[in-house]
Structure formats: C-alpha cells, structure tokens
Scaffold this motif. Structure first.
Motif, PDB file in Angstrom:
ATOM      1  N   GLY A  92       9.756   2.753   7.811  1.00 11.75           N
ATOM      2  CA  GLY A  92       9.548   1.322   8.005  1.00 11.75           C
ATOM      3  C   GLY A  92       8.181   0.932   7.491  1.00 11.75           C
ATOM      4  N   ILE A  93       8.055  -0.278   6.994  1.00 11.15           N
ATOM      5  CA  ILE A  93       6.816  -0.737   6.380  1.00 11.15           C
ATOM      6  C   ILE A  93       5.648  -0.725   7.361  1.00 11.15           C
ATOM      7  N   ASN A  94       5.952  -0.781   8.654  1.00  7.30           N
ATOM      8  CA  ASN A  94       4.900  -0.786   9.678  1.00  7.30           C
ATOM      9  C   ASN A  94       4.893   0.488  10.526  1.00  7.30           C
ATOM     10  N   ARG A  95       5.533   1.554  10.038  1.00  4.19           N
ATOM     11  CA  ARG A  95       5.706   2.744  10.861  1.00  4.19           C
ATOM     12  C   ARG A  95       5.004   3.989  10.308  1.00  4.19           C
ATOM     13  N   SER A  96       4.177   3.817   9.295  1.00  2.72           N
ATOM     14  CA  SER A  96       3.480   4.964   8.714  1.00  2.72           C
ATOM     15  C   SER A  96       2.268   5.347   9.564  1.00  2.72           C
ATOM     16  N   ASP A 136       0.852  -1.180   0.000  1.00  2.00           N
ATOM     17  CA  ASP A 136       0.000   0.000   0.000  1.00  2.00           C
ATOM     18  C   ASP A 136       0.898   1.243   0.000  1.00  2.00           C
ATOM     19  N   PRO A 137       0.681   2.196  -0.923  1.00  2.00           N
ATOM     20  CA  PRO A 137       1.579   3.360  -0.994  1.00  2.00           C
ATOM     21  C   PRO A 137       1.656   4.172   0.286  1.00  2.00           C
ATOM     22  N   VAL A 138       0.602   4.170   1.093  1.00  2.00           N
ATOM     23  CA  VAL A 138       0.701   4.942   2.331  1.00  2.00           C
ATOM     24  C   VAL A 138       1.488   4.191   3.402  1.00  2.00           C
ATOM     25  N   ARG A 139       1.740   2.902   3.197  1.00  2.00           N
ATOM     26  CA  ARG A 139       2.648   2.174   4.104  1.00  2.00           C
ATOM     27  C   ARG A 139       4.087   2.663   3.931  1.00  2.00           C
ATOM     28  N   VAL A 140       4.429   2.983   2.706  1.00  2.00           N
ATOM     29  CA  VAL A 140       5.821   3.353   2.413  1.00  2.00           C
ATOM     30  C   VAL A 140       5.998   4.862   2.248  1.00  2.00           C
ATOM     31  N   GLY A 141       4.892   5.615   2.283  1.00  2.00           N
ATOM     32  CA  GLY A 141       4.984   7.046   2.045  1.00  2.00           C
ATOM     33  C   GLY A 141       5.001   7.904   3.295  1.00  2.00           C
ATOM     34  N   GLY A 142       4.776   7.322   4.446  1.00  7.58           N
ATOM     35  CA  GLY A 142       4.815   8.089   5.685  1.00  7.58           C
ATOM     36  C   GLY A 142       3.584   8.970   5.851  1.00  7.58           C
TER      37      GLY A 142
END
Length: 405
Positions: free
Chosen positions: A58-62, A44-50
């Motif tokens: 991080g993939i789980n830090r957005s 998902d782009p918002v997982r990697v876009g912050g």
C-alpha cells in the motif's frame, strides 16, 4: 518531553528514497516543519518498494518510507502541470530551506535549480546531494547506496581473504554517512543565515561524505601507501578478532582482544592455561602469527554456550565481546535498548501500532517523541489554505485541474 528546538524552520523538501529524506527527518523530529513535496503519479520509490507492514502492500504502508519521514507533512502535486511551478515557488518563498537529492541538472530541468530559487528567495538555503557532487567529470553519473558503497572503497575492503568484494549488507551510505553530514551542513547554514541574513548553497557529494566515514583503511593508505587486504572479521593488528559459532543454530559471538591483559583474561575464562603460558602469544604481534590456533580454542569454548551467555561471561572478565544480533533480537531481546526506550511506538492510520527507531541520544534524560509519518498528500489542502492563504474554492479547482493530487 524534549521541546521542539527547531520550531519555526520550514523546509520545501524534494528529497526522496533514502539519504535525502533521512537528512530532513532529523529536522522534523526536533520540530522543524518539513513539507515533503510528493507526486501521486510518481511516488517516492520507497513508498512503493516496501517492506510493507504485515506484508500488505500500500502507498502508505512502507516501513522504510515511514521510518525516514516521521513528523513530515505531505504535499502532493503534479510537477508536469505548468501551474505547479508557481505553487512550489509560493511554498519556497515561505521556506528557509529547499532540499533535494536528485542527480545534477534534474532540478534545473524542473525550473527549480539554485539560481531559479535564489531569484525568488534570495536568502534561501539550498541543499543538493548528488552522488559525486554537482561538478566534475563524473558528476552526471547515477548513484544509489550500493554503487556509492562500491566507488568509495567500502565494498573493496569488505569480504574474506582470497575472495571478491562483498557489500555491507545494507545501503550504508544512505543510513549513516550522508544524512548526518547533510544535517550538519544544514545546521551550519542555518546558523550562518541567523548571523548574516544570507542563504547558502550546499553542494554535498555523497561519495566524499562516505569516504569520510571509511576510517582506518583510507588513513593507512594515506600514511603508508599500503592497501588493506580483505580479511573477513580478522584484524591486521589484534588477535583474536573475529566472530565465533555458539550453541544455537545460527548464534554467534564477536570477540576482540586488544591488550595483553585482555588476552590473559580470555585464556582464563575459556580454560586455556597453556595458551596463557605460551610466551610466543604474550603480545599481539606473536598472536597474529598463530591466529588459526587461537580461533580454534575460542571456538571450542563458544560452541557449548548461548551467544548472550558467552558475551556476558567474557565481559565480566574484561574481554570485549558482543552477541551477533539479528533484527528480532534487537527489537525483542535487547534489554539495554528496552531500558533506554530506544524503540518508539506510533499509532499509524493504516499500519496500526508500528515501532520506530528513536534518535540515538537522550536530552536531559528524555527521548524525542516521534510524530507519525504522513499519508500521501495528507497535508496538501492544509498547506494551501493555512500557509499560502488559498480559499477552499481555489483548492477544489486546482484538484479538478489535476495540478494537485
């Protein structure tokens, strides 16, 4: 504690980015089981876009992803693997709703279009929410929050007199109009299914949804044929109706006088008896002819005051006023939000204690207790074993083959 009203309803959720995940989050917050179909190879782009918690990517830090996916279960699968389609079909057979917000044709190309799904699950509720809807001469155009703001007229009416259009400062369609319209349509479809046993296809146009929330400008044009001009914070009907600089470096207070009584109260509060006595300013029509003079007087008064103090003093006199709040003010200084428990804190495995916005209402005086968002692929094995009944050995083999991620 608010009960899980929607417990027992299951989604196979293929939405991503903003509007779609927000739509389905509204269901997970109230107990529905939302199985978020994800891909580690194409996240998902918002997982990697912050934005990322503490600035650490991080993939789980957005924070954006987290806020739009509370309470969901993450199922990570490689959709390019031929075996993945049948696994998804098995999940869909156990689901009430399939949801997506891809452009027209994307789900069909994956073999997951409405007719494909209906063939294996006749009573499915199928939500599709592309920019322009699924049919029509512009249906294949790509849409994101900014472009939807543009083509719906939201951008056209936002800006200052004599200047070009300005965006609303956020992807407004993703956060208000479209997810709530989608959720309402889904609730109606679920009620229809409960009454008749039949599913429905929901074809939601995000453009049409946003126009529904445009308000007076569209209605005025429909009624009079007049196109509203850009006028910044000013109103075509009331004065003063603007924001005013306060004593702080970047502090502002909004003031909106809607009645003649409020005008008199404003003049008294800011110490302008001459304005109160001026017959030319006794009505809104007259005040609109001298906006600059009025704004100058209000601005002189607010310039020496803290924004919150100005708001409270005007409110005490019965004049609508509000501090122009920034994000930190809302999270740290807004006593009303704190009193109502609007910010909920969730302990996240990677982000630690993180604050989230709660649904904006109380039920019998209580808030919904949010559940944390999922880590990527966190529930893949559980769904395969507990929902589909796979043996652990089969799950292990699928992972080795790269079918699940």
């Amino acid at each position: 504690m608010v009960p899980d009203f929607l417990k027992g309803i299951r989604f196979a959720d293929l939405t991503w980015a903003g509007a779609g995940p927000f739509s389905t989050k509204l269901f997970s917050d109230f107990g529905a089981e939302i199985i978020k179909i994800e891909s580690a190879s194409r996240p998902d782009p918002v997982r990697v876009g912050g934005p990322f918690k503490d600035g650490v990517a991080g993939i789980n830090r957005s924070g954006y992803f987290a806020s739009r996916n509370t309470g969901k279960k993450s199922f990570s699968i490689n959709l390019k693997n031929p075996k993945s389609r049948e696994i998804l079909f098995e999940i869909i057979r156990e689901a009430d709703v399939v949801s997506n917000n891809f452009g027209p044709g994307a789900m069909d190309r994956l073999g997951l279009g409405y007719e494909d799904i209906k063939a294996i699950k006749p009573d499915i509720i199928y939500l599709s929410m592309p920019m322009y809807g699924e049919t029509g001469p512009l249906a294949n155009l790509l849409g994101v929050g900014m472009t939807i703001s543009a083509v719906t007229g939201l951008m056209w009416q936002t800006g200052y007199e004599g200047e070009g259009p300005i965006g609303p400062g956020t992807h407004f369609p993703d956060h208000a109009a479209n997810p709530y319209h989608a959720a309402f349509a889904l609730m109606a479809a679920l009620r229809h299914k409960r009454a008749t046993g039949k599913g429905l296809k929901i074809d939601l146009s995000q453009v049409e949804s946003t126009i529904n929330c445009m308000g007076p400008s569209v209605l005025e044009n429909a009624a009079t044929g007049i196109e509203q001009e850009r006028r910044g914070n000013r109103s075509p009907h009331y004065a003063p109706h603007s924001i005013f600089k306060c004593a702080g470096a970047d502090d502002w207070c909004a003031v909106a006088v809607l009645t003649d009584a409020q005008w008199q109260a404003l003049c008294k509060t800011i110490g302008e008896p001459s304005l109160a006595a001026d017959r030319d300013l006794a009505t809104a029509k007259g005040r609109l002819t001298q906006v600059a003079r009025i704004e100058a007087a209000v601005g002189r008064w607010t310039a020496s005051r803290d924004a919150t103090a100005a708001m409270m003093e005007l409110q005490a006199a019965g004049v609508p006023a509000g501090v122009v709040a920034h994000s930190r003010y809302l999270m740290e200084d807004d006593v009303q939000l704190r009193h109502r428990g609007y910010w909920e804190t969730i302990d996240h495995p990677e982000m630690g204690e993180t604050r989230f916005t709660a649904p904006p209402f109380l039920l019998d005086g209580e808030r919904v207790e949010l559940k944390r968002p999922p880590l990527l692929g966190e529930h893949t094995d559980t769904i395969l074993t507990q929902v589909l009944g796979y043996a652990p050995e089969r799950v292990k083999a699928l992972r080795a083959e790269g079918v699940i991620e």
